[in-house]
Design an enzyme around this catalytic site. Sequence first.
Site, PDB file in Angstrom:
ATOM      1  N   ASP A   8     -14.468 -10.866   5.864  1.00 23.52           N
ATOM      2  CA  ASP A   8     -15.717 -11.231   5.326  1.00 23.52           C
ATOM      3  C   ASP A   8     -16.008 -12.442   5.909  1.00 23.52           C
ATOM      4  O   ASP A   8     -15.222 -13.081   6.791  1.00 23.52           O
ATOM      5  CB  ASP A   8     -15.451 -11.618   3.884  1.00 23.52           C
ATOM      6  N   LEU A   9     -17.587 -13.207   5.948  1.00 22.37           N
ATOM      7  CA  LEU A   9     -17.889 -14.193   6.740  1.00 22.37           C
ATOM      8  C   LEU A   9     -17.768 -15.450   5.720  1.00 22.37           C
ATOM      9  O   LEU A   9     -16.882 -16.244   6.083  1.00 22.37           O
ATOM     10  CB  LEU A   9     -19.120 -14.076   7.265  1.00 22.37           C
ATOM     11  N   ASP A  10     -18.737 -15.427   4.850  1.00 21.68           N
ATOM     12  CA  ASP A  10     -18.980 -16.633   4.120  1.00 21.68           C
ATOM     13  C   ASP A  10     -17.843 -17.088   2.839  1.00 21.68           C
ATOM     14  O   ASP A  10     -17.584 -16.088   2.163  1.00 21.68           O
ATOM     15  CB  ASP A  10     -20.333 -16.380   3.322  1.00 21.68           C
ATOM     16  N   THR A  16     -20.531 -21.072   4.456  1.00 22.96           N
ATOM     17  CA  THR A  16     -22.143 -21.496   4.294  1.00 22.96           C
ATOM     18  C   THR A  16     -22.562 -21.414   2.951  1.00 22.96           C
ATOM     19  O   THR A  16     -23.788 -21.550   2.548  1.00 22.96           O
ATOM     20  CB  THR A  16     -22.737 -20.162   5.190  1.00 22.96           C
ATOM     21  N   LYS A  44     -22.154 -15.508  -4.464  1.00 23.77           N
ATOM     22  CA  LYS A  44     -21.241 -15.315  -3.255  1.00 23.77           C
ATOM     23  C   LYS A  44     -21.102 -13.900  -2.861  1.00 23.77           C
ATOM     24  O   LYS A  44     -20.579 -13.031  -3.882  1.00 23.77           O
ATOM     25  CB  LYS A  44     -19.966 -15.851  -3.477  1.00 23.77           C
ATOM     26  N   GLY A  45     -21.344 -13.538  -1.747  1.00 28.18           N
ATOM     27  CA  GLY A  45     -20.998 -12.049  -1.483  1.00 28.18           C
ATOM     28  C   GLY A  45     -22.152 -11.230  -1.678  1.00 28.18           C
ATOM     29  O   GLY A  45     -22.195 -10.115  -1.336  1.00 28.18           O
ATOM     30  N   ILE A  46     -23.115 -11.529  -2.599  1.00 26.29           N
ATOM     31  CA  ILE A  46     -24.224 -10.677  -2.937  1.00 26.29           C
ATOM     32  C   ILE A  46     -25.532 -10.838  -1.916  1.00 26.29           C
ATOM     33  O   ILE A  46     -25.651 -12.105  -1.522  1.00 26.29           O
ATOM     34  CB  ILE A  46     -24.761 -11.326  -4.364  1.00 26.29           C
ATOM     35  N   ARG A  48     -29.123 -10.984  -0.022  1.00 31.48           N
ATOM     36  CA  ARG A  48     -30.195 -11.994  -0.385  1.00 31.48           C
ATOM     37  C   ARG A  48     -31.296 -11.505  -1.423  1.00 31.48           C
ATOM     38  O   ARG A  48     -31.608 -12.308  -2.312  1.00 31.48           O
ATOM     39  CB  ARG A  48     -30.919 -11.952   0.994  1.00 31.48           C
ATOM     40  N   SER A 115     -19.712  -8.516   6.480  1.00 28.80           N
ATOM     41  CA  SER A 115     -20.582  -9.510   5.742  1.00 28.80           C
ATOM     42  C   SER A 115     -22.115  -8.961   5.336  1.00 28.80           C
ATOM     43  O   SER A 115     -22.412  -8.450   6.033  1.00 28.80           O
ATOM     44  CB  SER A 115     -20.872 -10.811   6.742  1.00 28.80           C
ATOM     45  N   ALA A 116     -22.182  -9.434   4.119  1.00 25.41           N
ATOM     46  CA  ALA A 116     -23.227  -8.964   3.592  1.00 25.41           C
ATOM     47  C   ALA A 116     -24.731  -9.771   4.098  1.00 25.41           C
ATOM     48  O   ALA A 116     -25.776  -9.437   4.151  1.00 25.41           O
ATOM     49  CB  ALA A 116     -23.603  -9.455   2.225  1.00 25.41           C
ATOM     50  N   SER A 117     -24.276 -10.647   5.227  1.00 27.17           N
ATOM     51  CA  SER A 117     -25.385 -11.697   5.864  1.00 27.17           C
ATOM     52  C   SER A 117     -25.919 -11.056   6.806  1.00 27.17           C
ATOM     53  O   SER A 117     -25.364 -10.732   8.028  1.00 27.17           O
ATOM     54  CB  SER A 117     -24.634 -13.018   6.025  1.00 27.17           C
ATOM     55  N   ASN A 119     -27.704 -12.921   8.963  1.00 23.74           N
ATOM     56  CA  ASN A 119     -27.358 -13.775   9.876  1.00 23.74           C
ATOM     57  C   ASN A 119     -26.181 -14.078  10.481  1.00 23.74           C
ATOM     58  O   ASN A 119     -25.823 -14.819  11.392  1.00 23.74           O
ATOM     59  CB  ASN A 119     -27.770 -15.150   9.236  1.00 23.74           C
ATOM     60  N   LYS A 146     -21.764  -4.973  -2.032  1.00 18.98           N
ATOM     61  CA  LYS A 146     -20.245  -5.285  -2.547  1.00 18.98           C
ATOM     62  C   LYS A 146     -20.884  -5.530  -3.933  1.00 18.98           C
ATOM     63  O   LYS A 146     -21.557  -6.030  -4.501  1.00 18.98           O
ATOM     64  CB  LYS A 146     -19.700  -6.700  -1.815  1.00 18.98           C
ATOM     65  N   GLU A 170     -11.013 -11.510   2.076  1.00 11.90           N
ATOM     66  CA  GLU A 170     -12.354 -11.869   1.359  1.00 11.90           C
ATOM     67  C   GLU A 170     -12.213 -13.167   0.465  1.00 11.90           C
ATOM     68  O   GLU A 170     -11.157 -13.271  -0.031  1.00 11.90           O
ATOM     69  CB  GLU A 170     -12.404 -10.553   0.114  1.00 11.90           C
ATOM     70  N   ASP A 171     -13.105 -13.699  -0.021  1.00 15.76           N
ATOM     71  CA  ASP A 171     -13.172 -14.778  -0.953  1.00 15.76           C
ATOM     72  C   ASP A 171     -13.962 -14.578  -2.296  1.00 15.76           C
ATOM     73  O   ASP A 171     -13.761 -15.294  -3.064  1.00 15.76           O
ATOM     74  CB  ASP A 171     -13.687 -15.924  -0.047  1.00 15.76           C
TER      75      ASP A 171
HETATM   76  P1  B16 Z   1     -28.200 -13.499   4.367  1.00 14.20           P
HETATM   77  P2  B16 Z   1     -20.796 -12.875   2.829  1.00 14.20           P
HETATM   78  C1  B16 Z   1     -22.935 -13.272   1.799  1.00 14.20           C
HETATM   79  O1  B16 Z   1     -22.018 -13.598   2.949  1.00 14.20           O
HETATM   80  C2  B16 Z   1     -23.107 -14.637   1.134  1.00 14.20           C
HETATM   81  O2  B16 Z   1     -21.927 -14.945   0.337  1.00 14.20           O
HETATM   82  C3  B16 Z   1     -24.126 -14.569   0.115  1.00 14.20           C
HETATM   83  O3  B16 Z   1     -24.298 -15.612  -0.824  1.00 14.20           O
HETATM   84  C4  B16 Z   1     -25.613 -14.305   0.939  1.00 14.20           C
HETATM   85  O4  B16 Z   1     -26.496 -13.834  -0.115  1.00 14.20           O
HETATM   86  C5  B16 Z   1     -25.255 -12.784   1.694  1.00 14.20           C
HETATM   87  O5  B16 Z   1     -24.268 -13.180   2.644  1.00 14.20           O
HETATM   88  C6  B16 Z   1     -26.620 -12.508   2.268  1.00 14.20           C
HETATM   89  O6  B16 Z   1     -26.833 -13.633   3.504  1.00 14.20           O
HETATM   90  O7  B16 Z   1     -29.259 -14.136   3.283  1.00 14.20           O
HETATM   91  O8  B16 Z   1     -27.902 -14.449   5.334  1.00 14.20           O
HETATM   92  O9  B16 Z   1     -28.277 -12.148   4.741  1.00 14.20           O
HETATM   93  O10 B16 Z   1     -19.738 -13.387   1.838  1.00 14.20           O
HETATM   94  O11 B16 Z   1     -20.778 -11.252   2.617  1.00 14.20           O
HETATM   95  O12 B16 Z   1     -20.119 -12.997   4.405  1.00 14.20           O
HETATM   96 MG    MG Z   2     -17.761 -14.250   1.028  1.00 15.14          MG
END
Ligand code: B16
Ligand code: MG
Length: 219
Positions: A8-10, A16, A44-46, A48, A115-117, A119, A146, A170-171
């Site tokens: 996982d990333l964040d 972040t 967290k992990g959810i 956007r 990662s859900a991000s 970015n 997730k 994972e965190d």
């Molecule tokens: P973005 P992870 C997640 O990262 C964040 O924990 C979560 O807070 C955020 O909403 C999600 O990425 C989406 O991020 O807006 O940059 O697409 O923990 O899955 O690495």
């Molecule tokens: Mg995370």
Amino acid sequence: MMTGFIFDLDGVLTDTAQLHFEAWQALGEKLGISIDQTFNEQLKGISRMDSLEKILKRGGQASDFTSEEKEQLAAEKNAHYVRLLEQLSPADLLPGVQDFLKAASAEKIPCSLASASKNAPIILEKLAIAHFFDAVVDPTTLTKGKPDPEIFLKAAEALGFEVHEVIGFEDAQAGIDGLKAAGIFAVGIDPRDKLKDVDRLVGSFEELSVDALVEELDQ
Ligand code: B16
Ligand code: MG
């Protein structure tokens, strides 16, 4: 047995969450919805959009916006967040991450990012660790976020591994639940000792050795 790693990333590679918090808080202020650190934990992990829905629900504004307006609000938060990401550097890697990735690379263990991000690619570049990853799951290809196991199944598949051949890091509880639902050995990175149902719980990567972990999976 060959092993692959899924990260996982964040909250695992870097933190972040604080930057997401700052950006959501600014949007919340504009909408008259207060967001505190405790509530931020739930984001967290959810994704956007799911985060925005939770925030609007908290403020009793869930039905006040059209989907176009919600897209606009999410885009506004993201533009702020991306500006905040400019300050990110390798100094922001969490303790032990750099050495752990180097050790995995030395052992030729393939690594993928779950990662859900959206970015994530920019963040990996900013942290100067993109070269350690053989695959990055594109979250726009997912039908569910997730705790659904989909992202982790895709991350294992991208490496060409079966679920019993990979270890996930994972965190967030949503992430741990997704890993377990996928049938993947789950390592919780959790300095506050709050995660449930993990196969292994540590405060940081400083407590982990690549060799010992791979042996643990083999047993
Ligand atoms: P973005 P992870 C997640 O990262 C964040 O924990 C979560 O807070 C955020 O909403 C999600 O990425 C989406 O991020 O807006 O940059 O697409 O923990 O899955 O690495
Ligand atoms: Mg995370």
